[in-house]
Write a protein that holds these residues in place. Sequence first.
Motif, short mmCIF file in Angstrom:
data_model
loop_
_atom_site.label_atom_id
_atom_site.label_comp_id
_atom_site.label_asym_id
_atom_site.label_seq_id
_atom_site.Cartn_x
_atom_site.Cartn_y
_atom_site.Cartn_z
N ASP A 1 -1.25 -4.87 -7.37
CA ASP A 1 -1.02 -4.21 -6.09
C ASP A 1 -1.70 -4.98 -4.96
OD1 ASP A 1 -3.71 -3.65 -6.24
OD2 ASP A 1 -3.48 -1.50 -6.54
N GLY B 1 3.18 3.39 -3.56
CA GLY B 1 2.28 3.95 -4.56
C GLY B 1 2.98 4.36 -5.84
N ARG C 1 -4.41 -4.68 -3.59
CA ARG C 1 -5.84 -4.94 -3.81
C ARG C 1 -6.09 -5.79 -5.04
NH1 ARG C 1 -9.08 0.71 -2.43
NH2 ARG C 1 -8.57 0.79 -0.20
N GLN D 1 0.83 -1.22 0.00
CA GLN D 1 0.00 0.00 0.00
C GLN D 1 0.86 1.26 0.00
OE1 GLN D 1 -2.85 0.11 3.17
NE2 GLN D 1 -3.82 2.00 2.46
N GLU D 2 1.96 1.21 0.73
CA GLU D 2 2.83 2.40 0.82
C GLU D 2 3.72 2.57 -0.41
OE1 GLU D 2 4.83 -1.00 3.11
OE2 GLU D 2 2.81 -0.16 2.83
#
Length: 262
Positions: free
Chosen positions: A65, A15, A67, A12-13
């Motif tokens: 990613d 990006g 998700r 998540q970090e």
Amino acid sequence: MEIYVKSRGFAQEEGYCWLPETPSILTLNRVTDCIQTESPSLVLGRYSGRLLLLITGLEARGRTDFRDRTIRNSIAWVAEDSAPHEQQLRAIAVRALRTFLEEKKDGLDAEIDQAIPVGGTDGFTVNCELLKGLSASATLPNHPQKSDREREEHSTDKLAKNCDRTKETLATQLEQYGLPQREGPLVVVTGIKSKDALIQARVWRGLSKSVEEEDWTPIRERQDAPNFPGEAFQPEKKFNETATLVAGIVAIGMLFLGFLWF
């Protein structure tokens, strides 16, 4: 020639970000305003003595990613404005256009993704040598000299719907003709972008899924287009100038009638 890559890692970090840095030519000229960056898009233009080829929305092969969303890669080539560099960037743009419509397993998008392995502090790294080799190998075929009529027809700015047929004809045109000698985003291929937005951007060849005409349509009137990149159209100014002119004519007429009266 400078090469910049935008992608992201799995976490998540990690990006989306540009490596080695965000190209200043993109932010200074608001290049991405004329495209839908998340879809396969292309901008080829000339900005203050430099050439830019920007390709966005290329799906990564097997990378997602946190998700489980497919990661999309973007890449930008920036070079000094010269005939050899223009030919090189046109050749890469031709490959990109044919990759968009053919979706080959070994297309340009696959080669670019191969040069963006997982790792590093941002979740991805860039193999610069692979990208330099890809750029150096891009060449254009030789074509016979065009007639004056063909060159004149080609110089007219045109828009069309973004579909396989128009992408192929655009690729052929980029093989055969050089770019106009003016500033701004000269070639734009994108997803959902209005016809008016492409006209305002002063593109030479523009493809968008929002354009209804499936055949290339000349842009003959640009009264709403800015004269310089970044200059906004100001209808208020034109209105004020017209009002001032009318007031001046009325004043002269009144003075003339007053002279006749006396």
